[in-house]
Design a protein around this motif. Structure first.
Motif, PDB file in Angstrom:
ATOM      1  N   UNK A 177      21.894   0.300  60.220  1.00  0.00           N
ATOM      2  CA  UNK A 177      21.932  -0.988  60.909  1.00  0.00           C
ATOM      3  C   UNK A 177      22.866  -0.979  62.113  1.00  0.00           C
ATOM      4  N   UNK A 178      24.024  -0.342  61.989  1.00  0.00           N
ATOM      5  CA  UNK A 178      24.997  -0.350  63.082  1.00  0.00           C
ATOM      6  C   UNK A 178      24.410   0.250  64.351  1.00  0.00           C
ATOM      7  N   UNK A 179      23.585   1.269  64.209  1.00  0.00           N
ATOM      8  CA  UNK A 179      22.966   1.917  65.357  1.00  0.00           C
ATOM      9  C   UNK A 179      21.553   1.395  65.614  1.00  0.00           C
ATOM     10  N   UNK A 180      21.074   0.511  64.762  1.00  0.00           N
ATOM     11  CA  UNK A 180      19.707  -0.018  64.841  1.00  0.00           C
ATOM     12  C   UNK A 180      18.692   1.125  64.931  1.00  0.00           C
ATOM     13  N   UNK A 181      18.886   2.081  64.031  1.00  0.00           N
ATOM     14  CA  UNK A 181      18.093   3.310  64.028  1.00  0.00           C
ATOM     15  C   UNK A 181      17.365   3.433  62.690  1.00  0.00           C
ATOM     16  N   UNK A 182      16.070   3.704  62.765  1.00  0.00           N
ATOM     17  CA  UNK A 182      15.230   3.810  61.576  1.00  0.00           C
ATOM     18  C   UNK A 182      14.697   5.223  61.442  1.00  0.00           C
ATOM     19  N   UNK A 183      15.028   5.883  60.329  1.00  0.00           N
ATOM     20  CA  UNK A 183      14.391   7.145  59.973  1.00  0.00           C
ATOM     21  C   UNK A 183      13.188   6.785  59.116  1.00  0.00           C
ATOM     22  N   UNK A 184      11.988   7.062  59.635  1.00  0.00           N
ATOM     23  CA  UNK A 184      10.779   6.418  59.127  1.00  0.00           C
ATOM     24  C   UNK A 184       9.947   7.267  58.181  1.00  0.00           C
TER      25      UNK A 184
END
Length: 297
Positions: A177-184
């Motif tokens: 969440x802090x980086x708004x990054x999703x490993x999908x």
């Protein structure tokens, strides 16, 4: 270097993230006879990831072979000083769990559904009869399971594992969440999603809505363009492009003309916006998808 991993590339899409990418190499095959490593994995390109903080790493999928997994572990230990590993499995499909035995002494985490699928199909996977060779033997199972969501800490980094039903009903994505990054994982791919459960397309759309509501700034799929992954990943548009394609597949059930429409034409909008790239081997994926969604048409 072992010939098995001679094309393994180490990418850095984020200062704290390693991507271990193999495939999309013209003329290269893992094995001469038909096998699941070449078909759907190396032919399309595949990445496993690691989030690193201090001496700790969270490895997301153990790749397509023991040799790949050993290389991942060695590189993280040597180049990043990692001495403590956790593993998260994105789902139970073979190209994501083949290297589990290399991390047998570490905590392996997955959804309960992933654990159930692995247990149910263990005998066939270890015999090399589930989806063909090579066998994965021994098949090492997750030691910890969850349903819904689970918060994890890796050094100073906190991430959330989120269960989803996209591509496979047991998916686990990683949300930083802090980086708004999703490993999908395989919940979305570039060029198009690989349909395994055609009866669940409406559920896939709903869960893609849940992932879109996170408003990720960047997305790292397991199957995608290595240059885009190396550059930091995909935009949020990858989710929307996946949804558009799934809706098109649903319409293909009753629209003969749409079934005959070239893939490039079907995804022209997302190609124009840069949400997707075109990679020719996905033509075969698309043909297979059509067969699954409209088998008698």
């Amino acid at each position: 270097m072992s010939a098995v991993i001679e094309h393994l590339r180490v990418l850095k899409p984020h200062p704290a993230i390693y991507a271990f990418y193999d495939g999309r190499v013209s003329g290269y095959r893992f094995a001469e006879r038909e096998n699941w490593v070449d078909s759907g994995a190396l032919s399309l390109g595949i990445a496993s990831y690691a989030i690193v903080s201090g001496s700790e790493a969270l490895v997301y999928d153990t790749h397509v072979s023991l040799a790949h997994a050993a290389a991942i572990r060695d590189i993280l230990a040597r180049d990043a000083g990692v001495s403590s590993f956790k593993v998260v499995l994105s789902h139970w499909h073979l190209d994501h769990i083949a290297g589990n035995a290399v991390f047998e002494d570490c905590e392996i985490i997955a959804t309960q559904r992933t654990a159930d699928h692995m247990q149910r199909h263990q005998a066939a996977i270890e015999a090399g009869t589930y989806d063909g060779p090579p066998a994965i033997s021994p098949l090492v199972h997750p030691a910890r399971t969850f349903s819904g969501s689970l918060s994890l800490k890796i050094g100073d980094i906190t991430v959330e594992l989120i269960e989803a039903n996209v591509h496979s009903d047991d998916a686990a994505v990683i949300w930083w969440a802090k980086e708004r990054l999703l490993l999908a994982g395989d919940t979305m791919e570039d060029t198009v999603t690989y349909v395994v459960e055609p009866e669940s397309l409406d559920i896939h759309l709903a869960d893609l809505d849940r992932l879109d509501a996170l408003a990720p700034a960047r997305i790292l799929p397991n199957h995608g363009d290595p240059d885009i992954i190396a550059g930091g990943g995909y935009s949020r548009g990858l989710i929307r492009a996946t949804q558009q394609y799934v809706r098109t597949l649903i319409r293909c059930r009753t629209d003969a003309g749409l079934r005959e429409t070239p893939l490039r034409t079907l995804i022209q909008g997302p190609l124009n916006t840069g949400w997707l790239t075109y990679f020719e081997p996905y033509e075969e994926v698309h043909r297979g998808n059509l067969t699954k969604v409209a088998p008698s048409r």
